[in-house]
Design an enzyme around this catalytic site. Structure first.
Site, PDB file in Angstrom:
ATOM      1  N   TYR A  57       0.843  -1.201   0.000  1.00 36.42           N
ATOM      2  CA  TYR A  57       0.000   0.000   0.000  1.00 36.42           C
ATOM      3  C   TYR A  57       0.876   1.248   0.000  1.00 36.42           C
ATOM      4  CZ  TYR A  57      -4.994  -0.114  -0.116  1.00 36.42           C
ATOM      5  OH  TYR A  57      -6.274  -0.162  -0.572  1.00 36.42           O
ATOM      6  N   GLU A  59      -0.396   4.882  -0.493  1.00 37.61           N
ATOM      7  CA  GLU A  59      -1.134   6.131  -0.685  1.00 37.61           C
ATOM      8  C   GLU A  59      -0.210   7.333  -0.551  1.00 37.61           C
ATOM      9  OE1 GLU A  59      -4.528   6.267   1.899  1.00 37.61           O
ATOM     10  OE2 GLU A  59      -5.606   4.763   0.730  1.00 37.61           O
ATOM     11  N   ASP A 203      -6.639  13.977 -24.943  1.00 41.90           N
ATOM     12  CA  ASP A 203      -6.775  12.590 -24.514  1.00 41.90           C
ATOM     13  C   ASP A 203      -6.207  11.719 -25.630  1.00 41.90           C
ATOM     14  OD1 ASP A 203      -7.486  10.044 -23.818  1.00 41.90           O
ATOM     15  OD2 ASP A 203      -9.570  10.525 -23.316  1.00 41.90           O
ATOM     16  N   THR A 229      -4.116   6.441 -21.686  1.00 43.22           N
ATOM     17  CA  THR A 229      -3.981   5.087 -21.151  1.00 43.22           C
ATOM     18  C   THR A 229      -2.570   4.619 -21.462  1.00 43.22           C
ATOM     19  OG1 THR A 229      -4.761   4.129 -23.215  1.00 43.22           O
ATOM     20  CG2 THR A 229      -6.422   4.507 -21.507  1.00 43.22           C
ATOM     21  N   LYS A 232      -2.694   0.809 -24.812  1.00 43.68           N
ATOM     22  CA  LYS A 232      -3.112   0.737 -26.224  1.00 43.68           C
ATOM     23  C   LYS A 232      -1.849   0.741 -27.095  1.00 43.68           C
ATOM     24  CE  LYS A 232      -7.597   2.501 -24.865  1.00 43.68           C
ATOM     25  NZ  LYS A 232      -8.640   3.541 -24.947  1.00 43.68           N
ATOM     26  N   ARG A 238      -2.551  -2.371 -18.312  1.00 38.06           N
ATOM     27  CA  ARG A 238      -3.750  -1.530 -18.226  1.00 38.06           C
ATOM     28  C   ARG A 238      -3.542  -0.493 -17.136  1.00 38.06           C
ATOM     29  NH1 ARG A 238      -7.024  -4.291 -21.533  1.00 38.06           N
ATOM     30  NH2 ARG A 238      -8.506  -2.586 -21.526  1.00 38.06           N
TER      31      ARG A 238
HETATM   32  C1  LIG Z   1      -9.615   3.932 -24.067  1.00 37.89           C
HETATM   33  C2  LIG Z   1      -9.919   5.362 -23.871  1.00 37.89           C
HETATM   34  C3  LIG Z   1     -10.243   5.877 -22.606  1.00 37.89           C
HETATM   35  C4  LIG Z   1     -10.580   5.038 -21.409  1.00 37.89           C
HETATM   36  O1  LIG Z   1      -9.700   4.144 -20.981  1.00 37.89           O
HETATM   37  P1  LIG Z   1     -10.138   2.945 -20.012  1.00 37.89           P
HETATM   38  O2  LIG Z   1      -8.827   2.468 -19.562  1.00 37.89           O
HETATM   39  O3  LIG Z   1     -10.912   1.994 -20.860  1.00 37.89           O
HETATM   40  O4  LIG Z   1     -10.970   3.519 -18.906  1.00 37.89           O
HETATM   41  C5  LIG Z   1     -10.394   7.251 -22.485  1.00 37.89           C
HETATM   42  N1  LIG Z   1     -10.258   8.065 -23.539  1.00 37.89           N
HETATM   43  C6  LIG Z   1      -9.995   7.593 -24.776  1.00 37.89           C
HETATM   44  C7  LIG Z   1      -9.857   8.549 -25.897  1.00 37.89           C
HETATM   45  C8  LIG Z   1      -9.824   6.231 -24.979  1.00 37.89           C
HETATM   46  O5  LIG Z   1      -9.564   5.782 -26.207  1.00 37.89           O
END
Ligand SMILES: *Cc1c(COP(=O)(O)O)cnc(C)c1O
Length: 422
Positions: A57, A59, A203, A229, A232, A238
């Protein structure tokens, strides 16, 4: 090593679950995985994210924790942060968000109050749920106003974005999305955000790996906040990261913890650190450029076969196929392709006349197949399989689908997946 991989402790304790993991390994090894938000992580990332760091942990932030015993964890998190800053050229990085959606929620918490107006791309146009779409907490607790793409070009209409921003004066403007096949003009968004007095959030969840590898322009220095993220195109575990200039470091850190989350997932932080190390290697630049070259080659091959592509093609890793002219719904095509060993997802297309749960398109991408070493020379074959699979789905020709499945498996067996030795 042969598949499935040995998991001796898991097999001894829980053979039922071990068998399921083995089945998933075989599935990921034997199919052509084309969901653009998915990838294969390396064995090194898998190992780092499955360690005893899980047990701790932590935090707080390195040097400022609410629990003792952080001699090692602080170093792990500092390493991940330093690597993120170096790779993306940012002043501040927070590697603790549990995933992309909570990362975005932290941005709301940092820069807006409930009820404030926020602006993002509409989900059916290619935006993300968390950019203020109605069914999401971000659309329920904030007032989401949404822009789209032009009907004729499939491209973002910056006059529309500017008019909406100046009329609505949102606190936040999100750019980026989940089904955008074209380069994002961060500078144009930044100019509009400045005029409107909004915080610009890029994003880049889908394209972070392309940015790291120099295959897509960087949102640095245009965006105030960068959300991504890590799982991807970046090929990490993840998780997610928030990056910014130093001036926004405090509000972002406070929003992630204690605003939204408790203890960070240290095993994930370790995996992120490894992925960032891998993404800093010259071979990752080659990877990112190959992802885009493959997507372009695949788009050309699909166009030759008479497929309609939203925006007419792609600049990145993603292709959005509008199947209206092929007279087959996206869901029927996606399910048929799945039976043919080609894993895609059905997706709305801009101005889709069909319902979101049964839309007109399928969304495909090249990150995973590029991770397996497939190149431009394979894309004509991939397009041929998709063409045959969609046709077989329309006519219900199961024999043809299983023939494609065998052909796909034969090619895949020659291209072992990272993390999954053949
Ligand atoms: C995949 C994605 C997210 C969310 O990610 P999670 O890990 O699935 O919560 C947010 N914004 C965009 C543009 C994404 O492609």
């Amino acid at each position: 090593m042969t598949l499935p991989l040995p998991h001796p402790a898991l097999t001894a304790v829980d053979p039922e679950l071990a068998a399921l993991v083995g089945e998933e390994e075989l599935l990921q090894a034997g199919t052509l995985r084309m969901i653009p938000s998915e990838n294969y992580v390396s064995r090194a990332v898998l190992e780092a994210s499955g360690t005893v760091l899980q047990n701790k942990y932590s935090e707080g932030y390195a040097g400022r924790r609410y629990y003792e015993g952080q001699q090692v964890i602080d170093q792990v998190e500092r390493l991940a942060v330093a690597r993120a800053k170096a790779l993306f050229g940012v002043e501040h990085a927070n590697v603790q968000p549990y995933s992309g959606s909570p990362a975005n929620l932290a941005v709301y918490l940092a820069f807006a109050e409930p009820g404030d107006t926020v602006m993002g791309m509409a989900l059916p146009m290619g935006g993300h749920l968390t950019h203020g779409w109605g069914v999401s907490a971000t659309g329920k607790w904030f007032r989401g106003v949404q822009y789209g793409v032009r009907h004729d070009t499939g491209l973002i209409d910056f006059d529309e974005v500017r008019d909406l921003a100046l009329k609505e004066r949102p606190k936040l403007i999100f750019c980026g999305g989940t089904a955008l096949p074209r380069t994002i003009d961060f500078a144009a968004f930044a100019e509009i955000a400045r005029e409107a007095g909004a915080v610009l959030v890029a994003d880049v969840a889908h394209i972070a790996g392309l940015i790291a590898g120099g295959a897509h322009p960087s949102p640095v220095p245009h965006a105030d906040v960068i959300s991504t993220t890590t799982h991807k195109t970046l090929r990490g575990p993840r998780g997610a990261m928030l990056m910014s200039r130093e001036e926004y470091a405090k509000p972002i850190d406070k929003a992630v913890f204690p605003g939204l989350q408790g203890g960070p997932h240290n095993q994930t932080t370790a995996g992120i650190a490894v992925a960032l190390h891998e993404a800093a290697q010259p071979s990752f630049r080659d990877y990112a450029h190959a992802v885009v070259a493959n997507a372009r080659a695949l788009a050309d091959a699909l166009l030759e076969r008479g497929f309609d592509l939203v925006s007419g093609g792609t600049d990145n890793h993603l292709i959005l196929i509008d199947l209206t002219s092929k007279d087959v719904p996206g869901k029927v095509a996606a399910k048929a392709l799945d039976r043919a060993g080609i894993v895609v997802n059905y997706n709305t297309v801009p101005y889709d006349p069909r319902k979101p749960f049964d839309p007109s398109g399928v969304r495909i991408g090249t990150p995973s197949l590029t991770s397996r070493g497939l190149g431009m020379e394979h894309m004509a074959q991939v397009a041929e399989w998709i063409d045959r699979g969609v046709a077989a789905g329309r006519s219900g020709d199961e024999a043809s689908l299983s023939r494609i499945r065998d052909e796909v498996a034969a090619l895949m067996s020659k291209h072992p997946a990272p993390g999954l030795p053949a």
